[in-house]
Design an enzyme around this catalytic site. Structure first.
Site, PDB file in Angstrom:
ATOM      1  N   HIS A  32       0.971  -1.177  -0.182  1.00  0.00           N
ATOM      2  CA  HIS A  32       0.003  -0.011  -0.070  1.00  0.00           C
ATOM      3  C   HIS A  32       0.798   1.382  -0.036  1.00  0.00           C
ATOM      4  O   HIS A  32       1.889   1.275   0.516  1.00  0.00           O
ATOM      5  CB  HIS A  32      -0.777  -0.141   1.321  1.00  0.00           C
ATOM      6  N   GLN A  36      -4.362  -4.986   6.958  1.00  0.00           N
ATOM      7  CA  GLN A  36      -5.354  -5.999   6.389  1.00  0.00           C
ATOM      8  C   GLN A  36      -5.461  -7.241   7.080  1.00  0.00           C
ATOM      9  O   GLN A  36      -6.099  -8.215   6.605  1.00  0.00           O
ATOM     10  CB  GLN A  36      -5.369  -6.060   5.080  1.00  0.00           C
ATOM     11  N   LYS A  41     -10.141  -0.268  10.593  1.00  0.00           N
ATOM     12  CA  LYS A  41     -10.654  -1.124   9.819  1.00  0.00           C
ATOM     13  C   LYS A  41     -10.799  -2.591  10.833  1.00  0.00           C
ATOM     14  O   LYS A  41     -10.989  -3.540   9.894  1.00  0.00           O
ATOM     15  CB  LYS A  41      -9.193  -1.416   8.886  1.00  0.00           C
ATOM     16  N   CYS A  93      -4.681   2.739  -3.775  1.00  0.00           N
ATOM     17  CA  CYS A  93      -3.599   3.089  -3.119  1.00  0.00           C
ATOM     18  C   CYS A  93      -2.364   1.998  -3.103  1.00  0.00           C
ATOM     19  O   CYS A  93      -1.285   1.862  -2.249  1.00  0.00           O
ATOM     20  CB  CYS A  93      -3.599   3.589  -1.649  1.00  0.00           C
TER      21      CYS A  93
HETATM   22  N1  PMP Z   1      -1.667  -0.897   4.358  1.00  0.00           N
HETATM   23  C1  PMP Z   1      -2.757  -1.446   3.980  1.00  0.00           C
HETATM   24  C2  PMP Z   1      -2.451  -2.819   3.655  1.00  0.00           C
HETATM   25  C3  PMP Z   1      -3.961  -0.844   3.951  1.00  0.00           C
HETATM   26  O1  PMP Z   1      -4.942  -1.458   3.343  1.00  0.00           O
HETATM   27  C4  PMP Z   1      -4.260   0.344   4.241  1.00  0.00           C
HETATM   28  C5  PMP Z   1      -5.598   1.157   4.215  1.00  0.00           C
HETATM   29  N2  PMP Z   1      -6.079   1.085   2.994  1.00  0.00           N
HETATM   30  C6  PMP Z   1      -3.166   1.303   4.870  1.00  0.00           C
HETATM   31  C7  PMP Z   1      -1.925   0.280   5.033  1.00  0.00           C
HETATM   32  C8  PMP Z   1      -3.123   2.581   5.292  1.00  0.00           C
HETATM   33  O2  PMP Z   1      -4.012   2.576   6.497  1.00  0.00           O
HETATM   34  P1  PMP Z   1      -4.503   3.918   7.224  1.00  0.00           P
HETATM   35  O3  PMP Z   1      -5.250   4.754   5.751  1.00  0.00           O
HETATM   36  O4  PMP Z   1      -5.594   3.666   8.027  1.00  0.00           O
HETATM   37  O5  PMP Z   1      -3.154   4.619   7.451  1.00  0.00           O
END
Ligand code: PMP
Length: 422
Positions: free
Chosen positions: A135, A215, A238, A378
């Protein structure tokens, strides 16, 4: 039947009683972006504000004492959830901030006055390793760390089947590697990564390992001792918890040698105009009045998940994933990007529909009351790797049932019909 009692669980989520798009049942298949909250979590936050609201770790009054007690109790609950002692749990705003905390602490290490804070300094000639499926939250902070320090970013690639390509692991992770950052479950491919192999190689060359659990922690049992890594990061929002709270778990002996990221109140030991000293972890990394209500809400979310049982949560999602993969395979023109079976695979299902742009698929689904995510999720390098402009992604959680997956499959067929591709 599914491992979890979906009807009973749905009754705990107030938002699932609302309708969308002119009276349609809300089919929420976007928990991977953010999860919905059960009443128990909402009640815990309200209870805090109505009864004990005060700044923890400050003030000599009863409310401050009770707020501190509830905040620290939540820290113990959340630590126990991942098998960690409370002094290894640092609260951040989210996963993104937790990763930035480590990246900035490592670049701050290079200029730290205190010799022990220089232990994990990064500089020219050093390397940071990530993977092509990270991500952006687990990629950009490392690119930036490299720009600040002169270190080099390297990465492990992906196979056509949506898995990590470990064929060059021993060259990519080598004596120059300072840290390996890797996701446990891909938010776009659903892949669950073989971390034992990565951790073993990283530790053999003396590198730290940061695991992105954004995740994985919400969806499967995770125990930091079994994981063997040095850092684990995840987001409360999440995993049925509130927004605005994330967690950095770090091995105490590693945290203890890291300089702070954010500085200010609450994290200091002695302050003089000439300079200051800092508290031990976790306080060293929690500057300012913390997100107390959110931490207490996250504690309630952990209680909720634990009452369901994380083994059951994992089985539940596996059953849904298997069912969804079968259902999608029956629709001509639908291609799943990522592992095609449920072996070492979580519930994030990204797909394309031949002849229909992912945004149009999302639009048709939305009209039917089905919430999914569309775009590059992302993880831009991943969609680029698989040669698609974007994908549509469905993700599951504890309130998801077979009826939601059926609605998704019917919705995809409706999109195909609408755009005349069948
Ligand atoms: N890593 C992963 C694998 C994610 O899915 C996400 C959220 N989409 C994030 C990091 C970032 O999380 P946050 O936006 O809550 O900081």
């Amino acid at each position: 039947p599914l491992p979890l009692d979906v009807e009973a669980i749905r009754a705990d989520f107030p938002i699932l009683t609302r309708t969308v798009r002119d009276g349609k049942r809300l089919v929420y298949l976007d928990s991977g972006a953010t999860s919905q909250k059960p009443r128990q979590v909402l009640d815990a936050e309200r209870w805090f504000y109505e009864n004990i609201n005060a700044a923890p770790h400050r003030g000599a009054h009863q409310l401050a004492e009770e707020a501190t007690g509830a905040y620290e109790e939540a820290r113990r609950t959340i630590g126990a959830f991942i098998g960690a002692p409370e002094n290894e749990i640092v609260f951040t705003r989210n996963t993104t901030e937790a990763i930035n905390l480590v990246a900035y602490a490592m670049s701050n290490a290079g200029t730290a006055k205190e010799p022990e804070f220089r232990t994990y300094a990064v500089g020219q000639g050093d390397e940071i390793v990530v993977t092509e499926m990270e991500h952006h939250a687990d990629l950009i902070p490392w690119q930036q760390l490299c720009e600040r320090t002169g270190a080099t970013l390297r990465w492990l690639g992906l196979t056509d089947g949506g898995r990590l390509d470990l064929s060059d692991l021993d060259t990519v992770v080598n004596e120059r590697t300072k840290l390996v950052a890797v996701t446990q479950q891909s938010n776009i491919l659903g892949t669950i990564n073989p971390l034992e192999e990565l951790v073993a190689r990283a530790h053999a060359v003396g590198a730290l390992v940061l695991v992105d659990g954004a995740q994985s922690v919400p969806h499967q049992p995770v125990d930091v001792t079994a994981l063997g890594a040095d850092f684990l990061v995840f987001s409360g929002h999440k995993m049925l918890g509130p927004t605005g709270v994330g967690v950095l778990w770090g091995r105490y002996d590693v945290l203890d040698k890291l300089p702070p990221f954010l500085t200010g109140g609450s994290m200091i030991e002695v302050v003089r105009m000439e300079g200051s000293t800092f508290m031990p972890p976790p306080q060293r990394f929690e500057a300012g009045v913390p997100m107390t209500a959110q931490v207490i809400g996250l504690g309630a979310a952990v209680d909720y998940l634990q009452a369901l049982g994380m083994d059951k949560v994992e089985e539940h999602e596996k059953a849904l994933t298997g069912y969804a993969l079968e259902k999608l395979a029956e629709i001509p023109g639908v291609t799943v990007i990522g592992p095609a079976d449920t072996v070492a695979r979580g519930g994030a299902i990204s797909f394309t529909v031949e002849g229909v742009h992912p945004h149009d698929v999302g639009q048709v689904l939305d009209d039917l009351g089905i919430a999914v995510r569309v775009g590059h999720h992302c993880a831009w390098p991943v969609v680029r790797r698989y040669g698609v402009p974007a994908t549509t992604r469905a993700t599951f959680y504890v309130h998801t049932g077979y009826d939601d997956v059926d609605a998704l499959a019917d919705g995809i067929r409706a999109a195909q019909k609408f755009f005349g591709t069948v």
